[in-house]
Enzyme design. Sequence first.
Site, PDB file in Angstrom:
ATOM      1  N   SER A  67       8.781  -0.737  -4.037  1.00 23.08           N
ATOM      2  CA  SER A  67       9.782   0.138  -3.619  1.00 23.08           C
ATOM      3  C   SER A  67      10.085   0.119  -2.426  1.00 23.08           C
ATOM      4  CB  SER A  67       9.222   1.667  -3.621  1.00 23.08           C
ATOM      5  OG  SER A  67       8.363   1.808  -2.953  1.00 23.08           O
TER       6      SER A  67
ATOM      7  N   ALA B  40       0.830  -1.215  -0.043  1.00 20.53           N
ATOM      8  CA  ALA B  40      -0.048  -0.153  -0.054  1.00 20.53           C
ATOM      9  C   ALA B  40       0.971   1.210  -0.016  1.00 20.53           C
ATOM     10  CB  ALA B  40      -1.112  -0.012   1.366  1.00 20.53           C
ATOM     11  N   ARG B  41       1.800   1.401   0.757  1.00 20.91           N
ATOM     12  CA  ARG B  41       2.689   2.489   0.965  1.00 20.91           C
ATOM     13  C   ARG B  41       3.568   2.909  -0.208  1.00 20.91           C
ATOM     14  NH1 ARG B  41       6.081  -0.059   5.934  1.00 20.91           N
ATOM     15  NH2 ARG B  41       7.308  -1.481   4.677  1.00 20.91           N
TER      16      ARG B  41
ATOM     17  N   ARG C 258       1.155  -1.499   4.699  1.00 19.07           N
ATOM     18  CA  ARG C 258       1.734  -2.291   3.783  1.00 19.07           C
ATOM     19  C   ARG C 258       0.736  -3.479   3.196  1.00 19.07           C
ATOM     20  NH1 ARG C 258       6.973  -4.526   2.795  1.00 19.07           N
ATOM     21  NH2 ARG C 258       6.665  -7.050   2.783  1.00 19.07           N
TER      22      ARG C 258
ATOM     23  N   ASN D 178       2.390 -10.129  -0.771  1.00 20.51           N
ATOM     24  CA  ASN D 178       3.466 -10.515  -1.478  1.00 20.51           C
ATOM     25  C   ASN D 178       4.270 -11.618  -0.635  1.00 20.51           C
ATOM     26  OD1 ASN D 178       5.012 -10.688  -3.994  1.00 20.51           O
ATOM     27  ND2 ASN D 178       6.752  -9.357  -3.195  1.00 20.51           N
ATOM     28  N   ARG D 179       3.329 -12.095   0.293  1.00 13.67           N
ATOM     29  CA  ARG D 179       3.832 -13.302   1.177  1.00 13.67           C
ATOM     30  C   ARG D 179       2.706 -14.274   1.227  1.00 13.67           C
ATOM     31  NH1 ARG D 179       7.572 -10.247   0.811  1.00 13.67           N
ATOM     32  NH2 ARG D 179       8.729  -9.451   2.492  1.00 13.67           N
TER      33      ARG D 179
ATOM     34  N   GLU E  53      12.564  -2.667  -7.617  1.00 17.57           N
ATOM     35  CA  GLU E  53      12.413  -1.797  -6.446  1.00 17.57           C
ATOM     36  C   GLU E  53      12.799  -0.484  -6.701  1.00 17.57           C
ATOM     37  OE1 GLU E  53      11.867  -2.260  -3.034  1.00 17.57           O
ATOM     38  OE2 GLU E  53      11.338  -4.490  -2.928  1.00 17.57           O
TER      39      GLU E  53
HETATM   40 ZN    ZN Z   1       6.806  -3.918  -1.766  1.00 16.62          ZN
END
Ligand code: ZN
Length: 352
Positions: free
Chosen positions: A236, A91-92, A164, A180-181, A311
């Site tokens: 990022s 999210a961030r 996040r 993403n886990r 990233e």
């Molecule tokens: Zn990320």
Amino acid sequence: MFLPLFLVTFLLSGGQGTPVRSRPEYQTDDYYTYEEIQNYLKGLAESYSNQVKLTNVGKSYENRNLTTITISNGDGRKDKKVIFIDAGFHAREWLTHTAALNIIDKLVVSFEENKHLLQDYDWVILPLVNPDGYTYSRSGNKFTNEIIDCLFAYTKDLAVKCWRKNREPNKHGCIGTDLNRNFGHGWGKGDSSSDPCQPTYKGLSEFSASESQAVRRVLLDLANTGRCVLYLSIHSALGEILYPWGSEEIKAENYKEHEEVVQAGIDAIANGNFQFPSTYKQGPSHSLYVTGGCSSDYAYEAGFPLSLIWELPEERGNLTFEFHPPTNLIGELVEETWIGIRAIAEKVMDKY
Ligand SMILES: [Zn+2]
Ligand SMILES: *[C@@H]1O[C@H](CO)[C@@H](O)[C@H](O)[C@H]1NC(C)=O
Ligand SMILES: *[C@@H]1O[C@H](CO)[C@@H](O)[C@H](O)[C@H]1NC(C)=O
């Protein structure tokens, strides 16, 4: 931010008195909201109906649409190879969505200068994987370009801006799964938490979250067509470009191909016309830390021969901004990203 131009359905007078609808223009003066992203995509689909197709590939926990844009050159050929890009898992990571929108703008609106990238390839882009988390992260005090350090997110407002995960409630009162886990490759390994209150909570089971299910559907659909070549997931803020594997301490079998295409992107950025170009590093994603349940490992296993985590940088010149670059830097940061991604795409198209 001002309303994007296309929301106001101006009918401008064309040369022969033919009405011409104004076209969407991507603005880099502020971060688009979820609604603005959706409206931008819809505007493109209306103005460029021959080149652009929108598909709702799923819904978020809070019922927002997850929308891919498929971009072609409009020649109708169905057998082209595919590059799939997504952004906004976390999210961030505000710069990621806007970097994805800039790629879309380059391929659709600036088609003439980039049409070689659509000759034998279609591009599928999902600019916002986690619209609920993102919308939550924008729900605090107005962002005034302050520097935000998410390691020390002590205040309520910083906890909002540093969110996040997605926004699905867990059993014990804590909210959110780290999307993403949550993927079904090496799920639960390494830097991945079983504690629903932690930012890296892996979820109740593999693919428990509707958002990761949606990305899986797109990945598997593309893998099944045999047309998939490159998966690129924009995150990022580490300033690194990473390739598999993340869940094991071995390099992808074709790591040399990964390194070659990535280096083309890094070099293009270094040689670009920027005062403070980002100096990206590259390597296998486990070199950062071993992490299971990531989309990039899953995509590679599913059949994408190239799978990258991009990233975005956390600094520019002497300014470190982590996940929330000041809005006056959006334009050059997304432009730099495009230059790198374009160089990678050109290298990929040479080889595949
Ligand atoms: Zn990320
Ligand atoms: C999702 O997309 C559908 C179809 O385009 C639309 O009718 C609906 O309003 C959208 N939902 C949201 C929350 O935007
Ligand atoms: C950072 O860089 C800018 C632009 O080059 C310069 O004006 C400023 O003084 C620098 N600040 C610090 C703290 O070095």
